[in-house]
Design a protein around this motif. Structure first.
Motif, PDB file in Angstrom:
ATOM      1  N   SER A 313      35.987  49.595 -10.469  1.00 55.35           N
ATOM      2  CA  SER A 313      35.347  48.285 -10.477  1.00 55.35           C
ATOM      3  C   SER A 313      34.837  47.989  -9.087  1.00 55.35           C
ATOM      4  CB  SER A 313      36.340  47.196 -10.900  1.00 55.35           C
ATOM      5  OG  SER A 313      35.722  45.935 -10.974  1.00 55.35           O
ATOM      6  N   MET A 314      33.650  47.389  -8.983  1.00 58.72           N
ATOM      7  CA  MET A 314      33.102  47.074  -7.680  1.00 58.72           C
ATOM      8  C   MET A 314      32.376  45.737  -7.746  1.00 58.72           C
ATOM      9  SD  MET A 314      29.804  49.629  -7.343  1.00 58.72           S
ATOM     10  CE  MET A 314      29.467  48.962  -5.701  1.00 58.72           C
ATOM     11  N   GLY A 315      32.199  45.120  -6.577  1.00 60.19           N
ATOM     12  CA  GLY A 315      31.516  43.842  -6.539  1.00 60.19           C
ATOM     13  C   GLY A 315      31.003  43.526  -5.146  1.00 60.19           C
ATOM     14  N   PHE A 316      30.056  42.603  -5.097  1.00 63.36           N
ATOM     15  CA  PHE A 316      29.451  42.199  -3.832  1.00 63.36           C
ATOM     16  C   PHE A 316      29.201  40.698  -3.892  1.00 63.36           C
ATOM     17  CE2 PHE A 316      25.599  41.280  -1.330  1.00 63.36           C
ATOM     18  CZ  PHE A 316      26.034  41.690  -0.078  1.00 63.36           C
ATOM     19  N   GLY A 317      29.497  39.987  -2.797  1.00 62.83           N
ATOM     20  CA  GLY A 317      29.304  38.549  -2.831  1.00 62.83           C
ATOM     21  C   GLY A 317      29.285  37.908  -1.461  1.00 62.83           C
ATOM     22  N   TYR A 318      29.076  36.601  -1.478  1.00 62.98           N
ATOM     23  CA  TYR A 318      28.978  35.802  -0.263  1.00 62.98           C
ATOM     24  C   TYR A 318      29.723  34.497  -0.478  1.00 62.98           C
ATOM     25  CZ  TYR A 318      26.781  33.002   3.461  1.00 62.98           C
ATOM     26  OH  TYR A 318      26.552  32.194   4.557  1.00 62.98           O
ATOM     27  N   GLN A 319      30.466  34.052   0.527  1.00 56.61           N
ATOM     28  CA  GLN A 319      31.131  32.762   0.459  1.00 56.61           C
ATOM     29  C   GLN A 319      30.935  32.027   1.776  1.00 56.61           C
ATOM     30  OE1 GLN A 319      35.064  34.333  -0.478  1.00 56.61           O
ATOM     31  NE2 GLN A 319      35.857  33.655   1.513  1.00 56.61           N
ATOM     32  N   ILE A 320      30.941  30.697   1.695  1.00 58.77           N
ATOM     33  CA  ILE A 320      30.656  29.881   2.869  1.00 58.77           C
ATOM     34  C   ILE A 320      31.416  28.566   2.798  1.00 58.77           C
ATOM     35  CG2 ILE A 320      28.596  28.920   1.755  1.00 58.77           C
ATOM     36  CD1 ILE A 320      27.348  28.698   4.549  1.00 58.77           C
ATOM     37  N   PHE A 321      31.843  28.075   3.976  1.00 57.34           N
ATOM     38  CA  PHE A 321      32.537  26.800   4.096  1.00 57.34           C
ATOM     39  C   PHE A 321      31.934  26.091   5.313  1.00 57.34           C
ATOM     40  CE2 PHE A 321      35.254  30.153   2.539  1.00 57.34           C
ATOM     41  CZ  PHE A 321      35.644  29.664   1.309  1.00 57.34           C
ATOM     42  N   SER A 322      31.354  24.935   5.083  1.00 59.73           N
ATOM     43  CA  SER A 322      30.549  24.282   6.107  1.00 59.73           C
ATOM     44  C   SER A 322      31.358  23.910   7.341  1.00 59.73           C
ATOM     45  CB  SER A 322      29.879  23.034   5.531  1.00 59.73           C
ATOM     46  OG  SER A 322      30.840  22.070   5.128  1.00 59.73           O
ATOM     47  N   GLY A 323      30.669  23.946   8.495  1.00 55.18           N
ATOM     48  CA  GLY A 323      31.246  23.510   9.748  1.00 55.18           C
ATOM     49  C   GLY A 323      30.617  22.207  10.206  1.00 55.18           C
ATOM     50  N   ASP A 324      31.242  21.561  11.173  1.00 55.28           N
ATOM     51  CA  ASP A 324      30.731  20.294  11.686  1.00 55.28           C
ATOM     52  C   ASP A 324      29.511  20.556  12.575  1.00 55.28           C
ATOM     53  OD1 ASP A 324      30.549  17.612  12.236  1.00 55.28           O
ATOM     54  OD2 ASP A 324      31.985  17.686  13.895  1.00 55.28           O
ATOM     55  N   ASP A 388      29.594  29.358  10.554  1.00 57.04           N
ATOM     56  CA  ASP A 388      28.522  28.580   9.938  1.00 57.04           C
ATOM     57  C   ASP A 388      27.738  27.803  11.001  1.00 57.04           C
ATOM     58  OD1 ASP A 388      26.997  27.298   7.861  1.00 57.04           O
ATOM     59  OD2 ASP A 388      28.245  25.527   8.161  1.00 57.04           O
ATOM     60  N   LYS A 389      28.438  27.138  11.912  1.00 55.92           N
ATOM     61  CA  LYS A 389      27.791  26.371  12.975  1.00 55.92           C
ATOM     62  C   LYS A 389      28.300  26.858  14.334  1.00 55.92           C
ATOM     63  CE  LYS A 389      25.367  23.327  10.578  1.00 55.92           C
ATOM     64  NZ  LYS A 389      25.570  23.948   9.265  1.00 55.92           N
ATOM     65  N   ARG A 390      27.398  27.069  15.259  1.00 55.70           N
ATOM     66  CA  ARG A 390      27.774  27.438  16.616  1.00 55.70           C
ATOM     67  C   ARG A 390      28.204  26.195  17.402  1.00 55.70           C
ATOM     68  NH1 ARG A 390      22.674  30.551  18.803  1.00 55.70           N
ATOM     69  NH2 ARG A 390      21.671  28.788  17.747  1.00 55.70           N
ATOM     70  N   LEU A 391      29.004  26.439  18.454  1.00 56.19           N
ATOM     71  CA  LEU A 391      29.485  25.365  19.333  1.00 56.19           C
ATOM     72  C   LEU A 391      30.213  24.275  18.546  1.00 56.19           C
ATOM     73  CD1 LEU A 391      26.401  25.012  21.716  1.00 56.19           C
ATOM     74  CD2 LEU A 391      28.462  26.384  22.041  1.00 56.19           C
ATOM     75  N   SER A 392      30.926  24.686  17.520  1.00 53.11           N
ATOM     76  CA  SER A 392      31.667  23.765  16.673  1.00 53.11           C
ATOM     77  C   SER A 392      33.029  24.372  16.367  1.00 53.11           C
ATOM     78  CB  SER A 392      30.899  23.526  15.370  1.00 53.11           C
ATOM     79  OG  SER A 392      31.618  22.652  14.513  1.00 53.11           O
ATOM     80  N   PRO A 393      34.086  23.564  16.256  1.00 53.87           N
ATOM     81  CA  PRO A 393      35.426  24.111  15.969  1.00 53.87           C
ATOM     82  C   PRO A 393      35.420  24.990  14.726  1.00 53.87           C
ATOM     83  CG  PRO A 393      35.575  21.791  16.513  1.00 53.87           C
ATOM     84  CD  PRO A 393      34.111  22.091  16.373  1.00 53.87           C
ATOM     85  N   ASN A 410      30.497  23.477  31.992  1.00 58.48           N
ATOM     86  CA  ASN A 410      30.623  22.710  30.757  1.00 58.48           C
ATOM     87  C   ASN A 410      31.783  23.235  29.919  1.00 58.48           C
ATOM     88  OD1 ASN A 410      28.233  21.018  30.990  1.00 58.48           O
ATOM     89  ND2 ASN A 410      27.049  22.891  30.648  1.00 58.48           N
ATOM     90  N   PRO A 411      32.617  22.342  29.399  1.00 56.47           N
ATOM     91  CA  PRO A 411      33.596  22.770  28.397  1.00 56.47           C
ATOM     92  C   PRO A 411      32.915  22.861  27.039  1.00 56.47           C
ATOM     93  CG  PRO A 411      33.879  20.440  28.869  1.00 56.47           C
ATOM     94  CD  PRO A 411      32.766  20.929  29.766  1.00 56.47           C
ATOM     95  N   ILE A 412      33.142  23.934  26.306  1.00 55.03           N
ATOM     96  CA  ILE A 412      32.562  24.101  24.973  1.00 55.03           C
ATOM     97  C   ILE A 412      33.632  24.598  24.018  1.00 55.03           C
ATOM     98  CG2 ILE A 412      30.296  24.642  25.954  1.00 55.03           C
ATOM     99  CD1 ILE A 412      30.768  27.539  25.031  1.00 55.03           C
ATOM    100  N   ALA A 413      33.348  24.558  22.722  1.00 56.64           N
ATOM    101  CA  ALA A 413      34.266  25.062  21.693  1.00 56.64           C
ATOM    102  C   ALA A 413      33.500  25.951  20.745  1.00 56.64           C
ATOM    103  CB  ALA A 413      34.917  23.909  20.946  1.00 56.64           C
ATOM    104  N   GLY A 414      34.227  26.676  19.919  1.00 62.32           N
ATOM    105  CA  GLY A 414      33.580  27.538  18.951  1.00 62.32           C
ATOM    106  C   GLY A 414      32.967  28.752  19.617  1.00 62.32           C
ATOM    107  N   VAL A 415      31.865  29.229  19.057  1.00 66.09           N
ATOM    108  CA  VAL A 415      31.230  30.453  19.555  1.00 66.09           C
ATOM    109  C   VAL A 415      29.748  30.196  19.794  1.00 66.09           C
ATOM    110  CG1 VAL A 415      32.874  32.001  18.447  1.00 66.09           C
ATOM    111  CG2 VAL A 415      30.844  31.267  17.189  1.00 66.09           C
ATOM    112  N   THR A 416      29.138  31.030  20.631  1.00 64.78           N
ATOM    113  CA  THR A 416      27.703  30.922  20.906  1.00 64.78           C
ATOM    114  C   THR A 416      26.886  31.889  20.067  1.00 64.78           C
ATOM    115  OG1 THR A 416      27.938  32.487  22.734  1.00 64.78           O
ATOM    116  CG2 THR A 416      28.113  30.145  23.265  1.00 64.78           C
TER     117      THR A 416
END
Length: 474
Positions: A313-324, A388-393, A410-416
């Protein structure tokens, strides 16, 4: 500061990687066995981890007392009993009682070692009966419950840390679950009230109520919806700094009043031409007017079960959870609540799922599994994990740090950069007997540009490790 927070994800038993057997809430299964029945479940798990969390504890948090290379042994036992009796009126009375004892020897992935607890797991009672063509099931107490596919509500009990058995995750029951189920033909519904079994040092007072409605026209097809509301909670939310520049703020009691609507389905649209093909889709919308919150999450998946004696059995997919979104005043961060974090369900990556809860992340997933013999299963899963969103927790404010841009500090969070990691998970499972399962797995996570953007002095190393566990269930 880089913060690590446990994601409730166990490794009990074998994991299906193509969603061909998604669990669902329905009227409790009936049985002909009357009286009291003794039950036992237990397991032992040996784990080895190297370059834990891509060595962020050393390079980002600069935690000198944390070991990024570790091995540990964990175990649990779950003795219990169940009861059932059919009355003269035809109604069935039932109940269950169990406790969990769990231990960890050596330091686990979060630095907890030589610890464990014995806690109450199940203590519930219920009644089943039929009336007017409907089957009813009413129950209350400490018991397991999963709404829909487990995107929001599944793991009612917390594991790891002071309770031990981080990976095995033996606790699943809610501290209190009041369930009213009804079924007629292919349609079933469940009204629920839930109070999680949180560890005393991490109890935020969350309670949730809602309803799940589901239609199952055949064993391989279903359509459903879950509607829920957080009645009360002290759980805080992180909020991205304006423009992503600055330290995330913390919104106290952010979860309180959250509502969600989750629509899910599994179907075989080409049953005649391609009988093994199936598709899975799900979308959840979250809202909280009290704090001006709008968030969403979901997935799309396509797979195929081949007609071969090895049952590939095989499968392919995408999932997402929104960021601020740091460029808006509205809060868009998805709240994963108490989701099912096993690879067969809602984890984001394999190693990465221990760091990134299902918020401000997405992943492309490819899975394959087969049974070379009736007792042996081999499966492989690949996940490309993205922000999902850069520079966001991404988790709860993790990776907050100082960066210099054109001489300005500058202090930043998340990733660039959005690409976080590429995870590969290989697993072998052996059915020793119908009640005993042996599982071994190896996984590794190759850091992407997003992870490397947090480590300013050197490229992050590949995080890898494996486990072997034995589970018994009588």
């Amino acid at each position: 500061m880089f913060r690590l927070r446990h994601v409730p994800a166990g490794v009990v038993g074998a994991f299906s990687l193509v969603f061909s057997g998604l669990a669902h809430a329905q009227v409790a299964e009936t049985t002909d066995e009357e009286g009291v029945k003794l039950r036992f479940q237990g397991g032992v798990n040996a784990v080895v981890e190297r370059n834990l969390f891509w060595r962020f504890a050393e390079t980002v948090a600069q935690a000198e007392d944390f070991t990024s290379d570790t091995e540990w042994l964990e175990a649990y036992v779950k003795p219990g009993l169940s009861y059932q009796r059919t009355t003269d009126s035809g109604a069935t009375l039932y109940g269950g009682l169990s406790v969990v004892g769990s231990w960890t020897a050596g330091n686990d992935a979060f630095g907890a070692g030589d610890t464990g607890r014995v806690t109450l797991e199940e203590a519930y009672a219920g009644i089943r009966f039929s009336q007017g063509g409907f089957d009813f099931d009413l129950s209350a107490g400490s018991q397991e419950f999963e709404a829909g596919t487990g995107m929001h509500l599944s793991n009612g009990g917390s594991n790891g840390f002071s309770r031990g058995a981080l990976k095995l995750g033996p606790r699943k029951a809610w501290a209190m679950a009041v369930l009213a189920r009804a079924k007629r033909g292919d349609v079933s519904g469940t009204a629920f009230y839930l109070d999680p079994n949180s560890a005393p040092d991490n109890d935020n007072g969350t309670t949730i109520a809602g309803f799940d409605l589901r239609y199952d026209p055949d064993p391989m097809t279903h359509y459903g919806a879950t509607i829920g509301k957080v009645l009360e909670s002290r759980a805080p939310y992180p909020v991205a700094a304006p423009g992503g520049i600055g330290v995330p703020s913390i919104l106290e009691n952010g979860r309180d009043g959250l509502t969600f609507v989750d629509l899910y389905m599994r179907a075989r649209p080409f049953a005649d031409a391609l009988p093994g093909a199936f598709v899975v889709a799900e979308v959840s919308l979250q809202n909280n007017d009290r704090i001006d919150m709008r968030a969403w999450g979901g997935r799309a998946w396509a797979g195929y079960d081949f007609n071969h004696r090895w049952k590939p059995s095989m499968g392919f997919g995408y999932q997402i959870f929104s960021g601020d979104d740091p460029d808006t005043t509205r809060l868009e961060r998805f709240d994963p609540l108490y989701y099912e974090g096993n690879p067969k369900s809602w984890s984001t990556g394999s190693k990465s799922s221990m760091v990134f809860i299902n918020s401000n992340v997405s992943s492309w997933n490819l899975g394959f599994g087969m049974w070379p013999t009736a007792q042996d299963k081999v499966s492989v899963q690949f996940s490309r994990v993205l922000a999902d969103k850069r520079l966001s927790p991404i988790q709860f404010g993790q990776a907050t740090r100082v960066e210099v841009d054109q001489g300005i500090v500058n202090p930043i969070a998340g990733v660039t950069r959005r690409h976080l990691s590429d995870d590969i998970f290989v697993e072998y499972m052996r059915v020793v007997t119908p009640n005993v399962y042996l599982t071994a797995g190896y996984s590794f996570s190759v850091p992407g540009p997003g992870i490397d953007s947090i480590v300013t002095q050197a490229k992050a190393p590949t995080w890898h490790g494996g486990f072997v566990n034995l589970i018994v269930n009588y």
